[in-house]
Design a protein around this motif. Structure first.
Motif, mmCIF file in Angstrom:
data_model
loop_
_atom_site.group_PDB
_atom_site.id
_atom_site.type_symbol
_atom_site.label_atom_id
_atom_site.label_comp_id
_atom_site.label_asym_id
_atom_site.label_seq_id
_atom_site.Cartn_x
_atom_site.Cartn_y
_atom_site.Cartn_z
ATOM 1 N N SER A 192 0.904 -1.108 0.317
ATOM 2 C CA SER A 192 0.310 -0.250 -0.315
ATOM 3 C C SER A 192 0.542 1.248 0.144
ATOM 4 O O SER A 192 0.521 2.268 -0.699
ATOM 5 C CB SER A 192 -0.307 0.150 1.223
ATOM 6 N N ASP A 204 1.723 1.563 -3.154
ATOM 7 C CA ASP A 204 0.672 1.982 -4.576
ATOM 8 C C ASP A 204 0.848 3.061 -4.196
ATOM 9 O O ASP A 204 0.381 4.245 -4.961
ATOM 10 C CB ASP A 204 0.081 0.991 -3.783
ATOM 11 N N SER A 205 0.011 3.774 -2.739
ATOM 12 C CA SER A 205 -0.016 5.828 -2.658
ATOM 13 C C SER A 205 0.842 6.209 -3.377
ATOM 14 O O SER A 205 0.127 7.187 -2.978
ATOM 15 C CB SER A 205 -0.265 5.564 -0.999
ATOM 16 N N LYS A 206 2.553 6.201 -3.537
ATOM 17 C CA LYS A 206 3.395 7.061 -4.303
ATOM 18 C C LYS A 206 3.421 6.826 -5.731
ATOM 19 O O LYS A 206 4.820 7.223 -6.248
ATOM 20 C CB LYS A 206 4.354 7.413 -3.386
#
Length: 336
Positions: A194, A197-199
């Motif tokens: 996560s 994925d967030s960056k």
């Protein structure tokens, strides 16, 4: 009483009658005898923290290297003396004050770190509780995935806290068995995917020849990879590559994880593995308890390996650690 403590005695009028060498050193004064003790308190800007029954405790701050130091001055009236005299003890309590500050910061950090996954769990559970029956299957699957990630993050945080306690108590242990680095990595990615994925980050792996089979504690080594990959993702730039590389090194497998984030100042590199320490260069960019690298070092060293950090401007930061090769591969390396 420790010989490093400063000792002064003042008379009934508050004038200093005698002082030991440590008092001169701790107070930074050339002359003390004959001076009013209260003048010293005014000069140092002492603050009273306790004053009752002829016993007073004051604290004063003074310049010390990179940050302010703390002196504690304890004054106790001597019963039976005429005129009534007072004995004063001066000690440097900078270390204990710093430890107290770190503990207070740590408790706040723990509360902050726990609040995020707990809030996510609560929000997701509320939605599932209200709409589970009517919710589309794909939406429900995504919600369950969020719940699982939040639960795993909580588990990871609590595990770090428990491990920090066992390291301090000297009861920390590992159970090493022949295993696969690739298999451990796959399980570790559950905790950090996560973040990547967030960056918009991508993990790139380079596995050297004959480097997959090692002797280690799979769960503990998974903690190491989760912590190091998580840090690489948090401190790496947006849409960058996080690299993981393995190579043979004299009967060991060396694992290196690299990110392109800000360089860590050279004077901080030796402190990175201390409990609660976080580099000033990245402290404001991401949360954390300052325990991850401490635990990583304990795990790696307990398995017979070593761990270190390399960081430089424009080159990013690399963390490397070693694991013993499984016996059959170590024998092959020796006969090659």
């Amino acid at each position: 009483m420790a010989l490093t403590d400063g000792i002064l005695i003042s008379d009934g009028e508050g004038k200093i009658l005698s002082a030991n060498p440590a008092a001169f050193r701790l107070l930074g004064e050339d002359t003390l005898v004959g001076r009013p003790f209260e003048d010293l308190l005014l000069v140092s800007g002492a603050v009273t923290v306790q004053d009752a029954d002829g016993h007073a405790i004051r604290r004063a701050w003074f310049p010390r290297e990179e940050r302010m130091g703390v002196r504690e001055l304890v004054s106790t009236a001597l019963a039976g003396s005429s005129p009534r005299a007072t004995i004063h003890t001066v000690r440097d309590v900078t270390a204990s004050a710093e430890l107290l500050r770190l503990k207070e910061e740590f408790l706040l950090d723990v509360a902050h770190e726990l609040r995020t996954p707990i809030s996510a769990l609560t929000a997701s559970l509320d939605l599932v509780h209200q709409d589970a029956i009517s919710m589309p299957r794909e939406e429900l699957r995504a919600m369950v995935g969020t719940l699982r990630r939040s639960a795993l993050r909580l588990e990871h945080l609590v595990e770090n806290l428990l491990d920090a306690g066992s390291i301090e108590a000297g009861t920390f242990e590992v159970r090493a068995v022949p295993t696969s680095i690739k298999a451990i990595l796959e399980e570790s990615l559950v905790f950090v995917r996560s973040i990547f994925d967030s960056k918009g980050q991508q993990l790139v792996t380079h596995f050297g020849r004959a480097t997959d089979r090692v002797v280690c504690d799979p769960r503990r080594t998974g903690q190491v990879l989760s912590n190091l990959l998580g840090n690489a993702g948090k401190y790496g730039t947006e849409r960058s590559e996080i690299t993981l590389r393995t190579e043979s090194a004299a009967g060991f497998v060396r694992v290196t994880i690299h990110n392109d984030g800000p360089a860590i100042p050279p004077e901080e590199l030796t402190r990175l593995f201390q409990r609660f320490f976080r580099s000033r260069s990245v402290r404001g960019e991401a949360g954390g308890l300052g325990l991850g690298l401490t635990i990583c070092r304990a795990i790696v060293q307990a398995q017979g390996g070593e761990i270190g950090v390399d960081s430089a401007p424009d080159r990013g930061t690399s963390v490397h650690f070693t694991l013993p090769k499984a016996r059959e591969l170590a024998q092959e390396a020796g006969s090659a």
